[in-house]
Scaffold this active site. Structure first.
Site, PDB file in Angstrom:
ATOM      1  N   CYS A  89      -3.505  24.789 -60.883  1.00  0.00           N
ATOM      2  CA  CYS A  89      -2.216  24.103 -60.894  1.00  0.00           C
ATOM      3  C   CYS A  89      -2.264  23.039 -61.977  1.00  0.00           C
ATOM      4  O   CYS A  89      -3.204  22.243 -62.038  1.00  0.00           O
ATOM      5  CB  CYS A  89      -1.978  23.451 -59.531  1.00  0.00           C
ATOM      6  SG  CYS A  89      -0.612  22.291 -59.523  1.00  0.00           S
TER       7      CYS A  89
ATOM      8  N   TYR B 272       5.337  -1.294 -43.603  1.00  0.00           N
ATOM      9  CA  TYR B 272       5.011   0.113 -43.905  1.00  0.00           C
ATOM     10  C   TYR B 272       3.819   0.134 -44.866  1.00  0.00           C
ATOM     11  O   TYR B 272       3.875   0.746 -45.935  1.00  0.00           O
ATOM     12  CB  TYR B 272       6.205   0.849 -44.530  1.00  0.00           C
ATOM     13  CG  TYR B 272       7.523   0.618 -43.825  1.00  0.00           C
ATOM     14  CD1 TYR B 272       7.931   1.472 -42.795  1.00  0.00           C
ATOM     15  CD2 TYR B 272       8.342  -0.448 -44.169  1.00  0.00           C
ATOM     16  CE1 TYR B 272       9.136   1.263 -42.143  1.00  0.00           C
ATOM     17  CE2 TYR B 272       9.547  -0.670 -43.512  1.00  0.00           C
ATOM     18  CZ  TYR B 272       9.939   0.187 -42.503  1.00  0.00           C
ATOM     19  OH  TYR B 272      11.133  -0.024 -41.860  1.00  0.00           O
TER      20      TYR B 272
ATOM     21  N   CYS C 201      10.852   5.619 -52.077  1.00  0.00           N
ATOM     22  CA  CYS C 201      10.654   6.984 -52.577  1.00  0.00           C
ATOM     23  C   CYS C 201      11.931   7.800 -52.417  1.00  0.00           C
ATOM     24  O   CYS C 201      11.933   9.009 -52.618  1.00  0.00           O
ATOM     25  CB  CYS C 201       9.487   7.652 -51.855  1.00  0.00           C
ATOM     26  SG  CYS C 201       9.638   7.639 -50.074  1.00  0.00           S
TER      27      CYS C 201
END
Ligand code: SAH
Length: 458
Positions: free
Chosen positions: A164, A316, A414
């Site tokens: 990859c 978080y 994100c």
């Protein structure tokens, strides 16, 4: 229009999932994978709804100036990269537009404010081979040969691909050795249909700064035959530093099992981001693009503008990456995270780096923060940083942040849509937008990270 019927269309727009959008007569809208704005293509209908449909690319008739030749031979089949057909410049523009438009439309941020605060997307000089982690499913192909690769988009059939282009070169060397070892000792790959066979996945991680390599075989069984032979093939000087297997005997899509058995090495590798060291075991969360993570958390630190006297909350916090970054420049940092193992890693990483001014809590941010605030109403909090999952911040967490009234907020996101929603809330509650800096952590994919700085209005 019927299924498989072909038509010509020019691509005018691009969806946030990475599909080109074009219109045919009477405003019928088509979504077409592997296309780029500006392409004129021959396409074949795959699914036709009332006002819109999906089609597959048959042939590019006129190439867009934004088109690039995908360097990966399976770019169109694999679900991983959605933007390889686009030049890197065009990818950065796509990401800029996505963040900008979400803040404008969902966040109700005025154009003048955006134009003042919006910074260029931080891209990579080399947008390939940036991932430090890869998980390859192992299977048998039609000819009975053992292969490693990736699931074709939205399916569970494995396409052979050991190299990859987002991953490190070592992946292929390691996979070749593992497959040769399986062939030699008659070790079967797992077969999803029957639930039989042993080797399900191979997880490979590399510390980009340390150079250390970790391999973990996920197996459908409790023991691994011919371990010593595998160690001889893979490990030692110049080779793999930590080898283990993970037991996963469930018929499930979850890759890793919960039990890890070490075969070689200490059970972890080490790596660093900036000047902070991290200890990474097979189950640890760790940012997959360490180069851009440093950019992203560097931006967070810059926007927080710490002088050394501040009390900081990191909501978080995961394994405490941001907390530990900030603790070097602050008086005290508190972190909260819902996954207990991540907090265990955060505490261990604090110790590993000799950091004593960071304190970590396990729990939901929206529960831990209000409770902490109730018990510490007098303690001044100067900066709050949040790095939530894609669904964004819980409103209870945001409301408590507003009550605590920190001078500065740093939002690492994100998902631009939920970022925009939360920015809208915070702007309505007395914070102004000061900085917006998107960071390209996931080149060749549609994902984009954004770091935002907000300031309490005087
Ligand atoms: N900055 C972190 C990564 C953050 S990713 C790092 O570098 O390690 C978002 C994190 O939020 C994940 O670790 C996830 O487990 C956690 N999370 C999800 N929901 C949460 C909640 N309600 N409260 C606290 N943490 C949560």
């Amino acid at each position: 229009m019927k299924k498989n019927e072909q038509f010509t269309v020019t691509i005018e727009d691009f969806s946030s999932e990475g599909l080109g959008i074009g219109k045919t007569d009477a405003g019928f809208v088509w979504f077409i994978k592997d296309t780029v704005i500006g392409d004129t293509v021959l396409a074949a209908a795959t699914k036709v709804k009332k006002n819109y449909g999906f089609a597959r690319l048959v042939k590019v008739l006129e190439k867009s100036e934004f088109r690039a030749e995908p360097p990966c031979p399976i770019a169109g089949k694999c679900g991983g990269c959605q933007l390889q057909q686009m030049s890197y410049e065009a990818q950065l523009q796509f990401k800029k537009d996505k963040v900008y438009n979400d803040l404008l439309r969902i966040g109700d941020v005025e154009k003048e404010v955006l134009d003042k605060t919006f910074e260029p997307v931080v891209g990579m000089t080399e947008p390939f081979r940036y991932r430090n982690k890869a998980q390859f499913p192992i299977a048998r192909n039609k000819d009975g040969r053992i292969i490693a690769g990736f699931y074709a988009g939205r399916t569970h059939s494995v396409i052979e691909c050991e190299d990859c282009l987002l991953g490190v070169k070592e992946n292929k060397i390691i996979l070749d050795k593992i497959i040769a070892w399986m062939e030699r000792y008659d070790i079967d790959p797992y077969d999803e249909a029957s639930g039989k066979g042993l080797v399900r996945h191979v997880l490979i991680r590399k510390g980009f700064k340390s150079g250390e390599l970790m391999v973990c075989l996920v197996i459908n069984g409790r023991s691994l035959p011919c371990k010593e032979e595998l160690v001889k093939e893979l490990c030692g000087k110049e080779g793999v530093d930590s080898l283990s297997f993970s037991v996963n005997t469930e018929r499930t899509n979850v890759i890793m099992g919960t039990q890890i058995v070490d075969i070689y090495g200490p059970g972890y590798i080490e790596d660093s981001i900036g000047n902070i060291k991290f200890r990474i075991s097979p189950l640890s969360f760790y940012q997959v693009n360490p180069v851009q993570t440093e950019q992203m958390y560097g931006a967070a630190l810059e926007f927080a503008d710490l002088k050394g006297t501040e009390n900081v909350w990191d909501l978080y916090c995961g394994i405490g990456t941001i907390s530990l970054f900030m603790s070097q420049k602050a008086k005290k940092v508190y972190g909260v995270e819902i996954i207990p193992e991540a907090i265990r890693d955060a505490k261990q990483n604090a110790e590993l780096n000799g950091i004593a001014n960071a304190e970590f809590y396990v729990g939901a941010a929206e529960e831990v923060l209000p409770e902490w605030y109730k018990q510490h109403p007098e303690e001044r909090i100067d900066v709050v940083c949040v790095d939530p999952p894609r669904k964004g911040c819980d409103e209870r967490a945001l409301a408590t942040i507003v009550d605590m009234a920190p001078e500065k907020l740093v939002y690492v996101s994100c998902d631009p849509a939920t970022l925009a929603r939360d920015v809208k809330y915070l702007r309505n509650q007395g914070y102004e937008l000061r900085r917006v800096r998107p960071v390209d952590n996931f080149c060749e994919t549609v994902h984009v990270e954004t770091v935002v700085g907000l300031q309490k209005v005087k």
